[in-house]
Scaffold this motif. Structure first.
Motif, PDB file in Angstrom:
ATOM      1  N   THR A  19       0.859  -1.335  -0.016  1.00 12.43           N
ATOM      2  CA  THR A  19      -0.154   0.086  -0.097  1.00 12.43           C
ATOM      3  C   THR A  19       0.759   1.249  -0.092  1.00 12.43           C
ATOM      4  O   THR A  19       0.662   2.171  -1.000  1.00 12.43           O
ATOM      5  N   ARG A  48      -6.076   4.611  -7.350  1.00 10.96           N
ATOM      6  CA  ARG A  48      -6.539   3.171  -7.390  1.00 10.96           C
ATOM      7  C   ARG A  48      -5.901   2.396  -8.429  1.00 10.96           C
ATOM      8  O   ARG A  48      -5.537   1.288  -8.184  1.00 10.96           O
ATOM      9  N   ALA A  49      -5.597   2.820  -9.441  1.00  9.26           N
ATOM     10  CA  ALA A  49      -4.854   2.274 -10.471  1.00  9.26           C
ATOM     11  C   ALA A  49      -3.369   1.829  -9.986  1.00  9.26           C
ATOM     12  O   ALA A  49      -3.058   0.523 -10.002  1.00  9.26           O
ATOM     13  N   LYS A  52      -3.836  -1.139  -7.592  1.00  8.64           N
ATOM     14  CA  LYS A  52      -4.052  -2.478  -8.327  1.00  8.64           C
ATOM     15  C   LYS A  52      -2.846  -2.840  -8.948  1.00  8.64           C
ATOM     16  O   LYS A  52      -2.607  -4.142  -8.779  1.00  8.64           O
ATOM     17  N   GLU A  53      -2.130  -2.050  -9.333  1.00 11.24           N
ATOM     18  CA  GLU A  53      -0.862  -2.655  -9.826  1.00 11.24           C
ATOM     19  C   GLU A  53       0.150  -3.110  -8.907  1.00 11.24           C
ATOM     20  O   GLU A  53       1.060  -3.992  -9.370  1.00 11.24           O
ATOM     21  N   ARG A  55      -0.910  -4.605  -6.160  1.00  7.72           N
ATOM     22  CA  ARG A  55      -1.346  -5.710  -5.726  1.00  7.72           C
ATOM     23  C   ARG A  55      -1.953  -5.236  -4.062  1.00  7.72           C
ATOM     24  O   ARG A  55      -1.741  -5.972  -3.069  1.00  7.72           O
ATOM     25  N   SER A  57      -4.341  -3.979  -1.074  1.00  5.76           N
ATOM     26  CA  SER A  57      -6.008  -4.116  -0.888  1.00  5.76           C
ATOM     27  C   SER A  57      -6.668  -2.861  -0.771  1.00  5.76           C
ATOM     28  O   SER A  57      -6.008  -1.990  -0.276  1.00  5.76           O
ATOM     29  N   CYS A  58      -7.513  -2.589  -1.247  1.00  4.30           N
ATOM     30  CA  CYS A  58      -8.554  -1.374  -1.294  1.00  4.30           C
ATOM     31  C   CYS A  58      -9.787  -1.952  -1.348  1.00  4.30           C
ATOM     32  O   CYS A  58     -10.140  -2.678  -2.172  1.00  4.30           O
ATOM     33  N   THR A  59     -10.895  -1.363  -0.208  1.00  2.42           N
ATOM     34  CA  THR A  59     -12.133  -1.737  -0.269  1.00  2.42           C
ATOM     35  C   THR A  59     -13.111  -0.547  -0.154  1.00  2.42           C
ATOM     36  O   THR A  59     -12.496   0.605   0.286  1.00  2.42           O
TER      37      THR A  59
END
Length: 222
Positions: A19, A48-49, A52-53, A55, A57-59
């Motif tokens: 993160t 956000r990208a 994701k790149e 890996r 976690s995001c909720t």
């Protein structure tokens, strides 16, 4: 442990390597000045990208039984004190803890709803917490409200039972009035007093809410 991030407009892990790397990459791509400007749709998409790149976690929705609300004060290496509100959903290994900084808009919006949930639904009630930005135009300027939504098991919105924002503003104005009557006119000093009084109001509210929950046994250091 999770925290609310305003640029991502989501919940991300605290002190997580992936993160932190993702946010650093997003900040480098966006630029320091723009990053400090806070949420925008473009900055959000970039952040956000990167999550994701990397890996990471995001909720955007937390669900579980409301089992605890607690307060804490932490210090950094420079000795600065930070007041926290921690919301626990679930129990044991399945639990999630959302850590919020007192003084942030999301925390201030969520606290009154948590209080209403405890009173109306009871400790241990199934709830869901979501976050989203509300972008509004006012007097030619753009403002972003970081909305905290709390719903019960049936999906009904839980709303605060008291006008806590107004009450906090009244407390802040009272603090400013005291200084002004004492002859203090410096805007920075007055703004600091206003912010401090508002934060004090919500931290006091969090501590009162904490008192509804059973006292947790202290964990001894190994």
């Amino acid at each position: 442990m999770l925290q609310h991030n305003t640029i991502v407009s989501g919940f991300i892990l605290v002190n997580d390597e992936n993160t932190n790397a993702a946010l650093a990459a997003a900040k480098a791509k966006i630029g320091d000045a723009e990053w400090k400007s806070g949420y925008s749709e473009d900055r959000c998409n970039i952040a956000r990208a990167m999550l994701k790149e990397h890996r990471a976690s995001c909720t955007f929705k937390l669900e579980g039984r409301l089992t605890r609300v607690s307060t804490a004060e932490t210090k950094d290496a420079q000795g600065n004190t930070f007041r926290k509100v921690r919301v626990t959903l679930g129990e044991g290994r399945e639990s999630m803890i959302l850590s919020l900084d007192v003084g942030t808009e999301f925390c201030e919006r969520l606290l009154p709803k948590l209080g209403a949930a405890v009173v109306q639904l009871g400790i241990g009630a199934q709830v869901s917490i979501t976050c989203f930005p509300d972008v509004v135009e006012r007097d030619g300027r753009t403002f972003v409200n970081h909305v905290a939504s709390l719903k019960d098991a049936q999906g009904n919105q839980v709303k605060g039972t008291k006008p806590h924002f107004r009450m906090a503003q009244d407390a802040a104005q009272a603090a400013v009035d005291v200084l002004q009557k004492a002859g203090i006119k410096d805007r920075k000093t007055l703004n600091m007093a206003r912010a401090s009084a508002k934060e004090e109001y919500f931290f006091d509210l969090a501590q009162k809410l904490e008192g509804f929950f059973p006292v947790q046994p202290e964990t001894k250091a190994a």
